[in-house]
Design an enzyme around this catalytic site. Structure first.
Site, PDB file in Angstrom:
ATOM      1  CE  LYS A 193      -3.720   2.342   2.455  1.00 54.36           C
ATOM      2  NZ  LYS A 193      -4.698   2.291   3.549  1.00 54.36           N
ATOM      3  CE  LYS A 245      -6.423   1.722  -0.532  1.00 54.56           C
ATOM      4  NZ  LYS A 245      -7.082   1.582   0.745  1.00 54.56           N
TER       5      LYS A 245
HETATM    6  C1  PBG Z   1      -7.021   3.411   5.467  1.00 53.19           C
HETATM    7  C2  PBG Z   1      -7.580   3.366   4.099  1.00 53.19           C
HETATM    8  C3  PBG Z   1      -7.493   4.336   3.103  1.00 53.19           C
HETATM    9  C4  PBG Z   1      -8.165   3.835   2.010  1.00 53.19           C
HETATM   10  C5  PBG Z   1      -8.654   2.602   2.351  1.00 53.19           C
HETATM   11  N1  PBG Z   1      -8.262   2.315   3.639  1.00 53.19           N
HETATM   12  C6  PBG Z   1      -6.967   5.697   3.121  1.00 53.19           C
HETATM   13  C7  PBG Z   1      -5.593   6.002   3.482  1.00 53.19           C
HETATM   14  O1  PBG Z   1      -4.730   5.128   3.599  1.00 53.19           O
HETATM   15  O2  PBG Z   1      -5.369   7.184   3.677  1.00 53.19           O
HETATM   16  C8  PBG Z   1      -8.314   4.559   0.698  1.00 53.19           C
HETATM   17  C9  PBG Z   1      -9.356   4.036  -0.223  1.00 53.19           C
HETATM   18  C10 PBG Z   1      -9.608   4.944  -1.349  1.00 53.19           C
HETATM   19  O3  PBG Z   1      -8.930   5.968  -1.522  1.00 53.19           O
HETATM   20  O4  PBG Z   1     -10.519   4.632  -2.132  1.00 53.19           O
HETATM   21  N2  PBG Z   1      -7.858   2.764   6.380  1.00 53.19           N
END
Ligand code: PBG
Length: 323
Positions: A193, A245
């Site tokens: 991520k 991601k």
């Molecule tokens: C964190 C989380 C995020 C997203 C999913 N889980 C945001 C981040 O890491 O700031 C982002 C999902 C999206 O942008 O569609 N719990």
């Protein structure tokens, strides 16, 4: 001329016959947001996506199931936040209540994934709890994730999306789930991520309080090999599915992950990726449906078995109509 590749492109029927990559509805997961409200509230930076009430959440989850979407994933938007993100671990908290509403609507076996992370619940917006001097405390956070996962399993989630990027989170959650008797609950690990600018609209969706950034825990966009280290560590700790991601800016990482692991690979087409296409389509600059299908097909082609996308239900409907 012997080789004429165009022969296989001459008609829609021929192209369909030889298409290497399919996009089955069952391979998609729909992310959803729930808040304790009377009626759904639009998210302005994500046209077409809403913060659900319990009733609209249940209805939309059932609709996804009936359209053939593989599963749903839930994020909670709490009314109250504190330093520890305590509501995340409460059986009466927004996430657990939303999970119960979904489970009741969709029945026993449907895939219902809970987002296991503190960021929606903390007053500072970070994905973990903080040390006295304001740094994200990795090991203390693991206990919160473990508690949160057990509460979500009790509320009916049969999959846990571990999105916090704390070291050791997969092992900690696996152990807690097993100890509580949830051996069959699946761990979807957000292994690679990245600290992405494309999360912007999501922060509105969950009304995030984050100031600053997540660069001390999410990966640096410049790093490719490091993703394989994250994937390896998550597999060693028992991840059932590994995720990359965002998706489109990281197709190389999806391909690497597919090549280097023997578990299903997921990819999350995140809020900013969604909103860019929606915004350009709204301006009439691109063909919305064609752009969505091309983007999602590309993520599959790169090596994702599962795609988490806000378009899941709509795309499943298109596929049903045979368009
Ligand atoms: C964190 C989380 C995020 C997203 C999913 N889980 C945001 C981040 O890491 O700031 C982002 C999902 C999206 O942008 O569609 N719990």
């Amino acid at each position: 001329m012997i080789d004429r590749p165009r022969r296989l492109r001459q008609s829609a029927a021929m192209r369909a016959l030889v298409r290497e990559t399919q996009l089955p509805a069952a391979s998609m997961i729909l992310p959803m947001f729930v808040r304790d409200i009377d009626a759904p509230v639009a998210i302005s930076s994500m046209p077409g996506v809403v913060q659900h009430s319990f009733a609209s959440l249940a209805a939309a989850a059932l609709e996804a199931k009936q359209c053939g979407v593989g599963g749903v994933m839930l994020f909670g938007v709490p009314a109250e936040r504190d330093e520890q993100g305590s509501e995340a671990c409460e059986p009466s908290g927004i996430l657990a209540r939303g999970l119960r509403a979904i489970r009741q609507a969709v029945g026993d076996d449907y895939i219902v994934c809970a987002d296991i992370c503190l960021d929606e619940f903390t007053s500072h917006g970070h994905c973990g709890v903080l040390t006295a001097d304001g740094r994200v405390d990795n090991d203390a956070t693991l206990r919160h994730y473990a508690d949160m996962a057990v509460v979500c399993a009790q509320a009916g989630a049969n999959m846990m999306g571990l999105s916090g990027m704390m070291d050791g989170q997969v092992g900690a959650v696996r152990e807690a789930l097993d100890d509580a008797g949830f051996q069959d609950v699946v761990i979807l690990a957000y292994s690679a991520k990245y600290a992405s600018a494309f999360y912007g609209p999501f922060r509105e969706a969950v009304q995030s309080r984050l100031e600053g950034d997540r660069r001390t825990y999410q990966q640096d966009p410049g790093n490719r090999r490091e993703a394989m280290r994250e994937v390896r560590l998550d597999l060693e700790q028992g991840a059932d599915i590994v995720m990359v991601k965002p998706a489109l800016p990281y197709l190389d990482i999806i391909a690497d992950t597919h090549a280097s692991s023997d578990v299903p690979v997921a990819a999350y087409v995140i809020s900013g990726e969604y909103s860019m296409i929606e915004a350009a389509a709204e301006k009439g600059w691109i063909d919305r449906r064609a752009a969505i299908m091309e983007a999602l097909t590309s993520v599959r082609r790169a090596g994702a078995d599962i795609i988490v996308t806000y378009w899941a239900t709509e795309v499943a409907q298109w596929l049903k109509e045979g368009k």
